[in-house]
Design an enzyme around this catalytic site. Structure first.
Site, short mmCIF file in Angstrom:
data_model
loop_
_atom_site.label_atom_id
_atom_site.label_comp_id
_atom_site.label_asym_id
_atom_site.label_seq_id
_atom_site.Cartn_x
_atom_site.Cartn_y
_atom_site.Cartn_z
N LYS A 170 4.13 -9.39 -15.29
CA LYS A 170 4.07 -7.84 -15.26
C LYS A 170 5.04 -7.38 -14.07
O LYS A 170 4.87 -7.74 -12.89
CB LYS A 170 2.52 -7.53 -14.92
CG LYS A 170 2.56 -5.95 -15.29
CD LYS A 170 1.52 -5.03 -14.63
CE LYS A 170 1.80 -4.83 -13.18
NZ LYS A 170 2.89 -3.85 -13.08
N GLU B 290 2.22 -13.41 -1.99
CA GLU B 290 3.23 -13.34 -1.12
C GLU B 290 3.07 -11.72 -0.87
O GLU B 290 3.43 -11.00 -1.65
CB GLU B 290 4.53 -13.66 -1.71
CG GLU B 290 5.75 -14.11 -0.68
CD GLU B 290 6.36 -12.87 -0.18
OE1 GLU B 290 5.88 -12.14 0.79
OE2 GLU B 290 7.40 -12.47 -0.87
N CYS C 99 9.89 -7.64 2.64
CA CYS C 99 8.56 -8.41 3.14
C CYS C 99 8.88 -8.96 4.55
O CYS C 99 7.84 -9.26 5.53
CB CYS C 99 7.86 -9.22 2.19
SG CYS C 99 8.93 -10.34 1.61
N GLU D 130 2.41 -2.54 7.91
CA GLU D 130 3.86 -2.55 7.30
C GLU D 130 3.95 -1.47 6.69
O GLU D 130 3.44 -0.84 6.17
CB GLU D 130 3.64 -3.63 5.90
CG GLU D 130 5.02 -3.85 5.32
CD GLU D 130 4.73 -4.97 4.21
OE1 GLU D 130 3.95 -4.82 3.26
OE2 GLU D 130 5.45 -6.14 4.18
P1 NAI Z 1 1.37 -3.03 -4.76
O1 NAI Z 1 0.81 -4.06 -4.31
O2 NAI Z 1 0.35 -2.10 -5.11
O3 NAI Z 1 2.24 -3.22 -6.22
C1 NAI Z 1 2.87 -4.64 -6.39
C2 NAI Z 1 2.44 -5.28 -7.91
O4 NAI Z 1 0.95 -5.23 -8.21
C3 NAI Z 1 2.99 -4.02 -8.96
O5 NAI Z 1 3.53 -4.76 -10.45
C4 NAI Z 1 1.54 -3.38 -9.19
O6 NAI Z 1 1.48 -2.82 -10.48
C5 NAI Z 1 0.47 -4.41 -9.22
N1 NAI Z 1 -0.67 -4.17 -9.09
C6 NAI Z 1 -1.30 -2.91 -8.39
N2 NAI Z 1 -2.63 -2.86 -8.38
C7 NAI Z 1 -2.88 -3.94 -9.06
C8 NAI Z 1 -4.23 -4.47 -9.48
N3 NAI Z 1 -5.52 -3.85 -9.04
N4 NAI Z 1 -4.46 -5.67 -10.02
C9 NAI Z 1 -3.25 -6.23 -10.55
N5 NAI Z 1 -1.90 -5.88 -10.19
C10 NAI Z 1 -1.95 -4.77 -9.41
O7 NAI Z 1 2.27 -2.32 -4.02
P2 NAI Z 1 2.97 -0.96 -3.99
O8 NAI Z 1 1.79 0.07 -4.05
O9 NAI Z 1 3.96 -0.82 -5.00
O10 NAI Z 1 3.44 -0.83 -2.56
C11 NAI Z 1 2.61 -0.59 -1.44
C12 NAI Z 1 2.99 -1.19 0.01
O11 NAI Z 1 2.86 -2.69 -0.39
C13 NAI Z 1 4.38 -1.21 0.37
O12 NAI Z 1 4.47 -0.15 1.22
C14 NAI Z 1 4.60 -2.50 1.11
O13 NAI Z 1 4.05 -2.30 2.27
C15 NAI Z 1 3.91 -3.51 0.42
N6 NAI Z 1 4.71 -4.37 -0.51
C16 NAI Z 1 5.02 -5.34 -0.02
C17 NAI Z 1 5.73 -6.18 -0.77
C18 NAI Z 1 6.34 -7.67 -0.51
O14 NAI Z 1 7.21 -7.78 -0.79
N7 NAI Z 1 5.55 -8.46 -0.03
C19 NAI Z 1 6.53 -5.85 -2.05
C20 NAI Z 1 5.96 -4.37 -2.42
C21 NAI Z 1 5.18 -3.67 -1.82
#
Ligand code: NAI
Ligand code: MG
Length: 506
Positions: free
Chosen positions: A178, A253, A287, A388
């Site tokens: 996804k 991650e 990240c 972050e």
């Molecule tokens: P997020 O963690 O909400 O989204 C990442 C993925 O998880 C997306 O594909 C999203 O659709 C999915 N997701 C969201 N809620 C879910 C759930 N309940 N169950 C399963 N999948 C779910 O991150 P978001 O909202 O895009 O970004 C928020 C913050 O997260 C950013 O500001 C950053 O701090 C952090 N982040 C860290 C990343 C990394 O590389 N470690 C990458 C993206 C965001």
């Protein structure tokens, strides 16, 4: 009319059961780049069923690793051959600069080559010294875990898909991927390539949609054996809880707040440029971003002056322009989030040295831009030093002694990466060993190799991606014990259990 991409399930491109779609926005100009099927629970169920059948009955887990490796290699070549067409799509979808996306495409293709080689690694290990209590031959076999649910973020859309697909396919797993709702286009282009090179139907399924609607049902589906996730620590924690019901295997991650430590004896020329790159590459949406810069108190002024001067020269603008250093953030939501953190930093008493808001000017007016921002007078306990931000915001903290620097660096719930800059390698390595993080670069930043394991300590995650470790994360270990005694009387249990007169009464 913009294009609509369908879901990729069991080798077919199909609309969502609900018939609904959503659009992906170009963060540079706010225009729609394409529409995507809005996958939900029913679509996830279909995709998981396809992956289940492909795993339980299909050829993929049963063919040799070499054979799987050939498909993986073909996919890598396909990316490389399609890079001209992919490049503008990925730039428009994510707001990443063309320079960054060129790197992503090249790396993705190379990483698949590496995973194709991993596929042919021997999965058996002979165990020694197990001859007692019976003479036997013992070995372990690594077998594919099964059906994997893989959920990825928007900062490196294609490359995150490759980090997930590569080792899963090499191990012989089948999967449902996804992509992030902000950046689905390259994953759907990848689906076309997967169909073209003939990976058997159901092995890879890609369902676009939102976190709650498509991600959560994938994590909770009883026929999924493993979840691999990259994204926020908050959702990572939730996934770990949800996955516990089926005791699914989990790799995560998540976030980071990496310390970038400049020692007194560092070469300032390299350390300054490296630190700016560490903090501002991809507008800080990494990240691993080195968001806490630790400077020796004695050199603070000298460093800050030059950092600020150079930060002012970073060129913001059209990500398709090769002269652009920094593009917009991925979404309006992310822009607001980052601006909110900048306000918080100001309110908590940190001092804005450069940047601190939205840029002005025609080049950036329609995009989700934030200025490269450096905060001085930061205390490590402030929100901007602990949370972050995922935007171009650098917090500068000073330290008196190296022990001090280590303590500050480790005072974080995160432990993903970090760097030490010094002319003395032994000194830097000594510090690296004291940092509680999964990666430490010495006189370098952001250099991730497909051959080296990548992942976090503490709340930065669980498990490792890349390197041979990545393959292990997609396998179960089976111990096979082959008896070589051949005689009933020599069995270790014979005396106690079977010897005439000594039989266990039933
Ligand atoms: P997020 O963690 O909400 O989204 C990442 C993925 O998880 C997306 O594909 C999203 O659709 C999915 N997701 C969201 N809620 C879910 C759930 N309940 N169950 C399963 N999948 C779910 O991150 P978001 O909202 O895009 O970004 C928020 C913050 O997260 C950013 O500001 C950053 O701090 C952090 N982040 C860290 C990343 C990394 O590389 N470690 C990458 C993206 C965001
Ligand atoms: Mg989210």
């Amino acid at each position: 009319m913009t294009q609509t991409y369908n879901l990729f399930i069991n080798g077919q491109f199909v609309p969502a059961e609900s018939g609904e779609t959503f659009e992906s926005i170009n963060p540079y100009n706010g225009e729609s780049i394409a529409r995507f099927a809005r996958g939900g629970k029913a679509d996830i169920h279909k995709a998981v069923q396809a992956a289940r059948v492909a795993f339980d009955e299909g050829p993929w887990p049963r063919m040799s690793g070499e054979e799987r490796g050939q498909y993986i290699r073909a996919l890598g070549e396909k990316i490389s051959d399609s890079s001209k067409a992919l490049l503008p799509l990925e730039v428009a979808d994510s707001g990443s600069t063309i320079r960054k996306v060129q790197g992503d495409l090249w790396l993705s293709s190379n990483q698949l080559k590496y995973f194709s080689k991993l596929a042919s690694r021997t999965m058996e290990r002979q165990l020694e010294d197990l001859s007692k209590p019976g003479v036997s031959n013992n070995y372990t076999v690594r077998e594919p875990i099964g059906v994997c649910g893989q959920i990825i973020p928007w900062n490196f859309p294609l490359m995150m898909a490759i980090w997930k697909l590569g080792p899963a396919l090499a191990a012989g797993c089948t999967l449902v991927l996804k992509p992030a709702e902000e950046t689905p286009v390259s994953a759907m282009e990848l689906a076309k390539m997967i169909a073209e090179i003939g990976i058997p139907p159901g092995v890879v399924n890609i369902v676009t949609g939102f976190g709650e609607e498509a991600g959560a049902p994938l994590v909770n589906h009883p026929d999924v054996d493993k979840i691999a996730f990259t994204g926020s620590t908050e959702i990572g924690r939730k996934i770990m809880c949800d996955a516990s019901a089926g005791m699914k295997r989990v790799t995560l991650e998540c976030g980071g707040k990496s310390a970038n430590i400049i020692l007194e004896d560092a070469d300032p020329e390299i350390a300054i440029d490296g630190s700016l790159y560490g903090a501002f590459f991809h507008a800080g949406q990494c990240c691993t971003a080195g968001t806490r810069l630790l400077l020796p108190e004695s050199k603070k002024d000298e460093y800050l002056e030059r950092l600020v001067e150079k930060a002012r020269q970073i060129r913001l603008g059209d990500p398709m322009d090769k002269g652009t250093d920094m593009g917009p953030l991925v979404s309006k939501k992310q822009q607001e989030r980052v601006l909110g953190y900048i306000d918080k930093g100001k309110a908590e008493g940190a001092k804005v040295l450069v940047g601190g808001g939205r840029p002005t000017g025609a080049e950036t007016e329609n995009g989700f831009f934030v200025e490269p921002t450096i905060f001085g007078d930061v205390d490590n306990s402030m929100t901007i030093a602990q949370e972050e931000i995922f935007g171009p915001v650098l917090s500068v903290i000073t330290y008196k002694t190296e022990a001090d620097a280590v303590r500050i660096a480790n005072e974080s719930m995160y432990g993903l990466a970090g760097a030490v800059w010094s002319r003395d390698t032994d000194r830097a390595v000594n510090m690296a060993k004291q940092l509680r993080t999964g990666t430490v670069w010495i006189n370098e930043y952001h250099l991730v190799s497909e051959r080296a394991p990548f992942g976090g300590y503490k709340q930065s995650g669980l498990g490792r991606e890349l390197g041979p470790e990545s393959l292990h994360e997609y396998t179960e270990i089976k111990h096979i014990h082959v008896d070589e005694l051949g005689s009933r009387e020599k069995k270790f249990w014979y005396d106690t259990v079977v010897k005439p007169g000594n039989l266990v009464k039933s």
